[in-house]
Design an enzyme around this catalytic site. Structure first.
Site, PDB file in Angstrom:
ATOM      1  N   SER A 189       0.803  -1.223   0.000  1.00 21.42           N
ATOM      2  CA  SER A 189       0.000   0.000   0.000  1.00 21.42           C
ATOM      3  C   SER A 189       0.833   1.270   0.000  1.00 21.42           C
ATOM      4  CB  SER A 189      -0.932  -0.001   1.214  1.00 21.42           C
ATOM      5  OG  SER A 189      -0.200  -0.196   2.414  1.00 21.42           O
ATOM      6  N   HIS A 226      -1.117   5.899   6.599  1.00 19.02           N
ATOM      7  CA  HIS A 226      -0.439   5.873   5.298  1.00 19.02           C
ATOM      8  C   HIS A 226      -0.117   7.301   4.859  1.00 19.02           C
ATOM      9  CE1 HIS A 226      -2.113   1.772   5.126  1.00 19.02           C
ATOM     10  NE2 HIS A 226      -1.164   1.534   4.229  1.00 19.02           N
TER      11      HIS A 226
END
Length: 264
Positions: A40, A246
């Site tokens: 990711s 993230h």
């Protein structure tokens, strides 16, 4: 008179040629055939601007692979990175675009193998002791089990792309320390950052052993972690939850991309 006309024609031709060169400029060679692999942090979870055709891989057009592609016009480009990927996912499902003509490969992998998502869930929901114990477990995995998994993945990449420059990027520390920050305790912050260092050190060592370049993003993110007041990372996101912890679009453009570009 004929000589004067000939000289005039030659001068006109020379001026036309010079004008053409000025207008068109020198031809720029296409960049190397480039393939982006990984999890990711390569796909761009958290960066927005998602490619709807990538489904649950959540690939973003604002992630560092696309930023590099747009800046360098590679002769070909493929992005097979995917949210949640572990080392075996790269080896078994992402290497299709690689071949002997591939000139550049980028990769982030290893965080999910070590249980990044479960670590953060445990630290958010559990006690300091729960968090410390779960992070220690992840660190032990990173030091004792992950190296062989990275070796197998790196070997597979080299076998498929024998001529490529391979840039393995690491992971940022999550928190700025020694500041007041609502949310997790200072104990949790320190342990999570410690785990990032352990993971990056393992990845850097295995990348070097294979002749790959390690792109260390920790310096780029310094001062831009969570609790910094100018963060390039998401904290807990309720929806979509997979954006939690993230890099943001700025994290890719100002954090990951410059590091990758400097090492590509």
């Amino acid at each position: 008179m004929r000589r004067i006309k000939s000289l005039s024609a030659l001068a006109t031709l020379s001026l036309a040629l010079m004008f053409s060169l000025v207008m068109t400029g020198p031809a720029e060679a296409a960049g190397p055939a480039y393939v982006a692999l990984g999890d990711s942090y390569s796909a761009g979870n958290g960066a927005g601007n998602y490619d709807s055709s990538s489904g649950n891989c959540h690939r973003s057009f604002s992630a560092y692979p696309y930023l590099w592609k747009n800046a360098h016009a590679p002769s070909s480009f493929a992005d097979t990175s995917c949210s949640g990927a572990v080392t075996t996912d790269v080896t078994n499902g992402q290497l299709g675009p690689l071949n002997s003509a591939t000139g550049l490969v980028s990769l982030t992998i290893g965080g999910n193998d070590a249980g990044f998502s479960d670590v953060m869930t445990t630290c958010v929901a559990g006690s300091d002791t729960d968090c410390v114990n779960r992070v220690s477990q992840a660190e032990s995995y990173a030091q004792n089990t992950l190296p062989a998994r990275l070796d197998a993945t790196y070997n597979a990449i080299r076998a498929k792309a024998p001529n490529a420059k391979v840039v393995v990027l690491g992971y940022p520390r999550m928190y700025t320390l020694n500041v007041f920050c609502v949310g997790l305790s200072d104990t949790k912050h320190r342990k999570i950052d410690e785990a990032a260092d352990v993971l990056d050190n393992v990845i850097a060592a295995r990348a070097a052993a294979h002749g790959f370049v390690f792109g260390d993003v920790r310096g780029a993110f310094t001062g831009h972690e969570l609790c910094s007041g100018n963060g390039w990372l998401h904290s807990l996101v309720v929806s979509p939850s997979w954006e939690s912890y993230h890099p943001t679009a700025t994290g890719h453009s100002s954090g990951y991309y410059p590091v990758f570009n400097a090492n590509s």
